[in-house]
Design an enzyme around this catalytic site. Structure first.
Site, mmCIF file in Angstrom:
data_model
loop_
_atom_site.group_PDB
_atom_site.id
_atom_site.type_symbol
_atom_site.label_atom_id
_atom_site.label_comp_id
_atom_site.label_asym_id
_atom_site.label_seq_id
_atom_site.Cartn_x
_atom_site.Cartn_y
_atom_site.Cartn_z
ATOM 1 N N HIS A 1 -1.094 12.190 6.183
ATOM 2 C CA HIS A 1 -0.490 10.844 6.768
ATOM 3 C C HIS A 1 0.051 10.231 5.409
ATOM 4 O O HIS A 1 -0.846 9.759 4.623
ATOM 5 C CB HIS A 1 -1.619 10.366 7.573
ATOM 6 C CG HIS A 1 -1.071 9.049 8.369
ATOM 7 N ND1 HIS A 1 -1.802 8.191 8.800
ATOM 8 C CD2 HIS A 1 -0.098 8.631 8.710
ATOM 9 C CE1 HIS A 1 -1.146 7.053 9.671
ATOM 10 N NE2 HIS A 1 0.073 7.713 9.444
ATOM 11 N N THR A 2 1.189 10.097 5.185
ATOM 12 C CA THR A 2 1.692 9.464 4.051
ATOM 13 C C THR A 2 2.764 8.681 3.835
ATOM 14 O O THR A 2 3.665 8.875 4.827
ATOM 15 C CB THR A 2 1.712 10.537 2.907
ATOM 16 O OG1 THR A 2 2.063 9.965 1.649
ATOM 17 C CG2 THR A 2 2.917 11.352 3.377
ATOM 18 N N ASN A 3 3.065 7.751 3.290
ATOM 19 C CA ASN A 3 4.370 6.934 2.908
ATOM 20 C C ASN A 3 4.766 7.148 1.528
ATOM 21 O O ASN A 3 5.531 6.494 0.892
ATOM 22 C CB ASN A 3 4.238 5.696 3.302
ATOM 23 C CG ASN A 3 3.120 4.788 2.312
ATOM 24 O OD1 ASN A 3 2.621 5.443 1.274
ATOM 25 N ND2 ASN A 3 2.901 3.597 2.646
ATOM 26 N N GLY B 1 -6.121 13.504 17.710
ATOM 27 C CA GLY B 1 -6.129 12.156 18.476
ATOM 28 C C GLY B 1 -7.590 12.061 18.678
ATOM 29 O O GLY B 1 -7.712 11.034 19.616
ATOM 30 N N ASP C 1 -12.951 9.111 15.619
ATOM 31 C CA ASP C 1 -12.246 8.402 16.888
ATOM 32 C C ASP C 1 -10.887 8.503 17.003
ATOM 33 O O ASP C 1 -10.184 8.446 18.203
ATOM 34 C CB ASP C 1 -12.678 6.957 17.026
ATOM 35 C CG ASP C 1 -12.240 6.312 15.534
ATOM 36 O OD1 ASP C 1 -12.062 6.894 14.663
ATOM 37 O OD2 ASP C 1 -11.970 5.081 15.955
ATOM 38 N N TRP C 2 -10.064 9.118 15.804
ATOM 39 C CA TRP C 2 -8.435 9.220 16.066
ATOM 40 C C TRP C 2 -8.147 10.406 14.820
ATOM 41 O O TRP C 2 -7.047 10.792 15.081
ATOM 42 C CB TRP C 2 -8.094 8.079 15.472
ATOM 43 C CG TRP C 2 -8.249 7.419 14.100
ATOM 44 C CD1 TRP C 2 -9.209 6.748 13.650
ATOM 45 C CD2 TRP C 2 -7.498 7.667 12.970
ATOM 46 N NE1 TRP C 2 -9.145 6.504 12.260
ATOM 47 C CE2 TRP C 2 -8.146 7.086 11.636
ATOM 48 C CE3 TRP C 2 -6.589 8.638 12.512
ATOM 49 C CZ2 TRP C 2 -7.790 7.289 10.476
ATOM 50 C CZ3 TRP C 2 -5.982 8.910 11.243
ATOM 51 C CH2 TRP C 2 -6.623 8.188 10.146
ATOM 52 N N GLU D 1 0.792 -1.038 0.056
ATOM 53 C CA GLU D 1 0.153 -0.060 -0.096
ATOM 54 C C GLU D 1 0.795 1.104 -0.010
ATOM 55 O O GLU D 1 1.848 1.307 0.758
ATOM 56 C CB GLU D 1 -0.940 0.045 1.280
ATOM 57 C CG GLU D 1 -1.889 1.264 1.313
ATOM 58 C CD GLU D 1 -3.033 1.192 2.286
ATOM 59 O OE1 GLU D 1 -3.256 2.339 2.832
ATOM 60 O OE2 GLU D 1 -3.463 -0.023 2.720
ATOM 61 N N ARG E 1 8.112 3.325 19.773
ATOM 62 C CA ARG E 1 7.411 2.361 19.033
ATOM 63 C C ARG E 1 8.051 1.143 18.634
ATOM 64 O O ARG E 1 7.622 0.256 18.400
ATOM 65 C CB ARG E 1 6.683 2.994 17.603
ATOM 66 C CG ARG E 1 6.141 2.245 16.681
ATOM 67 C CD ARG E 1 5.692 3.068 15.462
ATOM 68 N NE ARG E 1 5.006 2.255 14.331
ATOM 69 C CZ ARG E 1 4.710 2.788 13.478
ATOM 70 N NH1 ARG E 1 4.887 3.737 13.159
ATOM 71 N NH2 ARG E 1 4.116 1.742 12.501
ATOM 72 N N GLU F 1 -3.268 9.940 3.433
ATOM 73 C CA GLU F 1 -4.514 10.168 4.003
ATOM 74 C C GLU F 1 -4.657 11.636 4.276
ATOM 75 O O GLU F 1 -3.544 12.340 5.129
ATOM 76 C CB GLU F 1 -4.435 9.455 5.033
ATOM 77 C CG GLU F 1 -4.764 7.855 4.759
ATOM 78 C CD GLU F 1 -4.977 6.981 5.934
ATOM 79 O OE1 GLU F 1 -4.213 7.427 7.067
ATOM 80 O OE2 GLU F 1 -5.301 5.984 5.747
ATOM 81 N N ASP G 1 0.030 5.267 0.027
ATOM 82 C CA ASP G 1 -1.166 6.207 0.099
ATOM 83 C C ASP G 1 -0.898 7.349 0.839
ATOM 84 O O ASP G 1 -0.005 8.036 1.362
ATOM 85 C CB ASP G 1 -2.033 5.518 1.035
ATOM 86 C CG ASP G 1 -1.907 5.472 2.609
ATOM 87 O OD1 ASP G 1 -0.676 5.774 2.793
ATOM 88 O OD2 ASP G 1 -2.522 4.885 3.364
#
Length: 256
Positions: A122-124, A168, A163-164, A105, A241, A109, A107
């Protein structure tokens, strides 16, 4: 593939996905011929003789579309107009994805925000308004997966994620502002198309510019500027993380 986040105050943008490099076949045309509406019914509308496509979100459903074709390599361009005004809780997307377990994927966002506050991207992936924001090199020899063998479709959607998605999840969708609408136009797939009955690919129009595209000195300066000024999260800096060590790709590129 892990992701990074950026702030953007832009309400309209041109975005590009570039997936690896091999041979390509140019493809551009009407949304009628290129896309299938996948959910949302009349919330998804093809307009202006097939040149534009709008997606809407209300309290009952979002909407989405996908390409009729699958692709293996190429450059994919689309102009987006994001939800204006109070877009808190909404997510507008544009992505490439394969299917099944272990899918690839790539994407974007776009996470909405309250009026006057910037979108979070929000991406890669790689380009916004033709400005490079990220590089992901092929390091398979070091054990880093690379999306080069699973055919992918282009997907786009508008949906609720309050919800996110915004601060957040602290800021919720204001349904009194519904329906929320995002618009897409000028889709172009300069890409290596996969036959629907096999894994063979077209072999026309070889030696496309994107197949050997790299960052020159100006591109390197631009990507550093974007990351220094606008990046708010980078998984390669998230030691909480990854307490047992950062992913291998974090040690292999200067531009993650």
């Amino acid at each position: 593939m892990a992701q990074s986040e950026y702030y953007s105050s832009s309400k309209a943008c041109a975005i590009s996905l570039i997936s690896a490099c091999l041979i390509v076949a140019a493809s551009a045309g009407s949304f009628y011929y290129e896309m299938d509406i996948t959910f949302g019914g009349e919330r998804a509308k093809i307009l202006n003789g097939g040149q534009d496509l709008s997606l809407s979100l209300d309290q009952y459903s979002g909407s989405a579309f996908q390409t009729k074709n699958e692709y293996l390599f190429g450059r994919f361009d689309m102009q987006l107009k994001l939800v204006p005004g109070n877009s808190a809780g909404t997510v507008t997307t544009f992505c490439l994805s394969s299917q099944g377990a272990g899918h690839d994927e790539i994407d974007f966002e776009f996470l909405g925000n309250s009026t006057g506050n910037p979108y979070t991207i929000h991406t890669n992936v790689f380009f916004i308004d033709n400005i490079p924001i990220r590089v992901f090199n092929n390091h398979e020899s070091a054990g880093v997966p690379f999306p080069k063998s699973q055919p992918m479709r282009v997907y786009a959607s508008l949906w609720n994620a309050d919800d996110w998605a915004t601060q957040g999840g602290r800021v919720k969708t204001d349904w009194t502002k519904a329906p929320f609408t995002a618009s897409y136009r000028k889709f172009n797939a300069n890409a290596n198309k996969v036959s629907p009955n096999s894994k063979s690919t077209s072999s026309e129009n070889e030696n496309q510019a994107w197949s050997t595209q790299g960052l020159d000195a100006a591109g390197r300066n631009r990507i550093r500027w974007v990351q220094n000024k606008h990046m708010i999260y980078n998984y390669c800096n998230d030691y909480s993380r990854f307490p047992n060590g950062l992913p291998v790709d974090c040690t292999r590129s200067r531009f993650l």
